[in-house]
Design a protein around this motif. Structure first.
Motif, short mmCIF file in Angstrom:
data_model
loop_
_atom_site.label_atom_id
_atom_site.label_comp_id
_atom_site.label_asym_id
_atom_site.label_seq_id
_atom_site.Cartn_x
_atom_site.Cartn_y
_atom_site.Cartn_z
N GLY A 33 50.86 35.90 72.54
CA GLY A 33 50.06 37.11 72.36
C GLY A 33 48.58 36.83 72.33
N THR A 34 48.10 36.16 71.28
CA THR A 34 46.67 35.89 71.09
C THR A 34 46.44 34.42 70.76
OG1 THR A 34 46.28 38.14 70.26
CG2 THR A 34 44.60 36.49 69.78
N VAL A 35 45.49 33.82 71.44
CA VAL A 35 45.03 32.47 71.12
C VAL A 35 43.67 32.60 70.42
CG1 VAL A 35 44.33 30.23 72.01
CG2 VAL A 35 46.24 31.44 73.07
N HIS A 36 43.55 32.02 69.23
CA HIS A 36 42.29 32.05 68.48
C HIS A 36 41.53 30.75 68.73
CE1 HIS A 36 43.39 35.69 66.22
NE2 HIS A 36 44.63 35.19 66.23
N VAL A 37 40.27 30.88 69.11
CA VAL A 37 39.46 29.73 69.50
C VAL A 37 38.17 29.71 68.68
CG1 VAL A 37 38.16 28.67 71.37
CG2 VAL A 37 40.41 29.67 71.83
N ARG A 38 37.77 28.52 68.24
CA ARG A 38 36.47 28.34 67.58
C ARG A 38 35.69 27.25 68.28
NH1 ARG A 38 39.27 27.93 62.67
NH2 ARG A 38 38.46 25.80 62.44
N ALA A 39 34.38 27.43 68.34
CA ALA A 39 33.45 26.43 68.87
C ALA A 39 33.81 26.04 70.31
CB ALA A 39 33.42 25.20 67.98
N MET A 40 33.88 27.04 71.19
CA MET A 40 34.12 26.79 72.60
C MET A 40 32.77 26.64 73.32
SD MET A 40 36.09 29.11 75.49
CE MET A 40 35.01 30.52 75.27
N THR A 41 32.68 25.66 74.21
CA THR A 41 31.51 25.49 75.06
C THR A 41 31.96 25.47 76.51
OG1 THR A 41 30.30 24.23 73.38
CG2 THR A 41 29.56 24.02 75.67
N ILE A 42 31.39 26.38 77.32
CA ILE A 42 31.65 26.40 78.76
C ILE A 42 30.40 25.85 79.43
CG2 ILE A 42 32.18 27.83 80.77
CD1 ILE A 42 33.41 29.88 78.86
N HIS A 43 30.56 24.77 80.17
CA HIS A 43 29.42 24.10 80.80
C HIS A 43 29.59 24.20 82.31
CE1 HIS A 43 26.31 21.23 81.70
NE2 HIS A 43 26.05 21.05 80.42
N ILE A 44 28.80 25.11 82.93
CA ILE A 44 28.89 25.31 84.38
C ILE A 44 28.03 24.25 85.07
CG2 ILE A 44 28.53 26.92 86.27
CD1 ILE A 44 30.62 27.84 84.26
N PRO A 45 28.61 23.41 85.93
CA PRO A 45 27.82 22.39 86.63
C PRO A 45 26.77 23.02 87.53
CG PRO A 45 30.17 21.96 86.83
CD PRO A 45 30.04 23.34 86.29
N PRO A 46 25.68 22.31 87.82
CA PRO A 46 24.66 22.84 88.72
C PRO A 46 25.24 23.22 90.08
CG PRO A 46 23.86 20.88 87.61
CD PRO A 46 25.31 20.99 87.28
N ARG A 47 24.69 24.24 90.66
CA ARG A 47 25.17 24.73 91.95
C ARG A 47 25.12 23.63 93.01
NH1 ARG A 47 21.76 29.52 94.23
NH2 ARG A 47 22.80 30.65 92.53
#
Length: 514
Positions: free
Chosen positions: A107-121
């Motif tokens: 149903g639900t996943v609880h997440v703390r302290a997530m960082t999404i790092h998009i690489p340079p184009r």
């Protein structure tokens, strides 16, 4: 009999406890494997997980720590080093029967302290195309609830910092592999300080080029304190909509600041805007195309860019176009003296640049442009009287040149530069009936310094600009010396002093004087 039943029940409880222990013991590696397999397949990348635990207090309570999802191998080989996604902690609940189903439903996943790092184009473009890794989606999730997260869009440009967005709270729904995810997010905006609330859709996620993942939505930005920007103040609210990709978002919105003020005057003015902007998420640069604004009763537009410079902040470079504004609105905003020096209609096209730095915005602001003022009226009665009497004398009507004379219609145009709170005019032409005044000089926005020199060209000769016959007779011999270039008289003048106490006089040392 009862003791026999109790023994059987106790035996069954022991068997149940042992069975649960066995299930839990076997569930942990099964679930860990499913989590890694699902994420590895979904993101076509390597997945690492530091800690993983399972509890059977209420069904299966699953939690993990130190989850890292790396960019696809092709992007890593192009130079990306940071994990694409990292989670400090996650947890979810599942039924025991889910162990025997594929895919397992969560149903639900609880997440703390997530960082999404998009690489340079540039790294994504350099990466060679590779086949997606084989695998299965073993877990299907309805909703992901994230707290204290961050989105970082990287860059390899030496003059740019990575662009960071603090995501205070975000909920992702309908989290499927091939369709957009619905989201509800609260973002923390540092400058000006305030929270941005956004809803919309995100994705589908593009594995090889996450920055090209689509994003659409609507936002509201309430109670943003402009006082966090040194030199200005006011409480801003904004709303609008946006669409595009993470690395190129088109935004259409409007803002309202009922109490906008600059520290040069500290006088609140209503300011509203409607804007169309393109935000380059890879650099943090914003391109305004255009902004339609209104300061009190004066409409104007701006086009240009707000460029992020590494380590120092933003460089704002705009062109402002005011087709028919009220000069008093802009003077009231920027000049401390009260009442404002004049009223009238303003037309101008001006380059505006605000360089990054720690000083007040008004000290970093640079203006360069041309303008025209029409229907000018000076609010200081002494100034207006001087103008009215000058007009009468310039037309040869000296006897009527007295305080309280009828106001004349006048206009002004010129070229100017404003820098560090001072206005400098390379050309300033003031035209009123009977006279043209051509000046150059400077005026401080605090009204404490006036310094102009130039020439007054009149229709009448000097001898015609005095009221008494004997003064007129005495001046007749000098008329030829001032009668030049088609004017009855051309007189070098100097204006100095302050806004409250201006001083007018002859400039006999004027460089063009003869």
């Amino acid at each position: 009999m009862l003791s026999w039943v109790a023994t059987v029940v106790l035996f069954l409880v022991v068997i149940l406890a042992v069975s649960i222990e066995v299930i839990i013991h076997r569930a942990a590696p099964i679930l860990k494997s499913r989590v890694i397999e699902t994420l590895s397949t979904r993101f076509d990348s390597r997945v690492e997980l530091d800690g993983f635990s399972v509890s059977a207090v209420k069904g299966l309570e699953v939690s993990g720590e130190g989850l890292r999802i790396y960019a696809p191998d092709a992007v890593v080989e192009a130079g990306a080093k940071d994990p694409l996604i990292s989670l400090g902690h996650f947890s979810f609940h599942a039924d025991l029967t889910g162990l025997f189903k594929k895919p397992m439903h969560v149903g639900t996943v609880h997440v703390r302290a997530m960082t999404i790092h998009i690489p340079p184009r540039e790294m994504r473009q350099q990466a060679p195309a590779k086949k997606e890794r084989a695998g299965k989606i073993d877990i299907v999730v309805d909703e992901i609830d994230c707290a204290d997260s961050k989105l970082i869009i990287g860059t390899i440009k030496p003059d740019k910092d990575p662009k960071e967005f603090d995501l205070q709270h975000i909920v992702l729904r309908n989290v499927g592999p091939d369709s957009p995810w619905r989201y509800n997010a609260t973002l923390v905006n540092a400058i000006p300080t305030g929270d941005i609330h956004a809803t919309g859709s995100f994705g589908p996620w593009v594995n090889d080029s996450p920055g090209d993942s689509s994003v659409t939505g609507q936002y509201t930005f309430e109670h943003a304190d402009l006082g966090t920007i040194k030199g200005i103040s006011g409480m801003l609210s904004s709303k609008g909509e946006f669409s595009g990709q993470l690395n190129r978002i088109v935004v259409d919105g409007e803002t309202e600041t009922p109490d906008f003020a600059l520290d040069t005057a500290n006088r609140a003015m209503p300011l509203t805007t409607r804007f169309h902007a393109i935000v380059d998420g890879t650099s943090g640069d914003t391109y305004l195309q255009p902004v339609q604004a209104k300061l009190k009763d004066s409409a104007f537009s701006c086009t240009g860019a707000i460029v992020n410079i590494k380590g120092v902040g933003h460089d704002i470079d705009l062109v402002a176009d005011i087709p028919d504004g009220r000069i008093q609105d802009f003077l009231q905003l920027g000049v401390k003296t009260q009442p404002v020096i004049m009223t009238g209609r303003l037309t101008t096209k001006t380059k505006l640049r605000i360089q990054p730095g720690d000083e007040s915005v008004t000290r970093r602001m640079h203006l360069d442009g041309s303008f025209r003022l029409r229907a000018i009226h000076f609010t200081n009665p002494a100034w207006q009287d001087k103008v009215d009497m000058l007009s009468l004398r310039a037309r040869g009507e000296a006897k009527a040149a007295k305080p309280g004379a009828e106001d004349v219609s006048s206009w002004m145009d010129g070229r100017f530069v404003m820098d560090r709170g001072d206005l400098r005019f390379s050309k300033l032409t003031y035209v009123l009936p009977g006279a043209d005044i051509n000046l150059a000089g400077a005026y401080s926005l605090d009204g404490k310094d006036l310094d102009f020199t130039g020439k007054v060209r009149t229709k009448a000769m000097l001898s015609q600009m005095v009221a008494t016959w004997w003064k007129s007779w005495l001046l007749k011999p000098v008329d030829p010396f001032f009668k030049k270039h088609g004017a009855g008289a051309e007189i070098p003048v100097k204006i100095s002093g302050t806004k409250g106490e201006p001083k007018f006089g002859l400039d006999l040392k004027h460089k063009d004087g003869e």
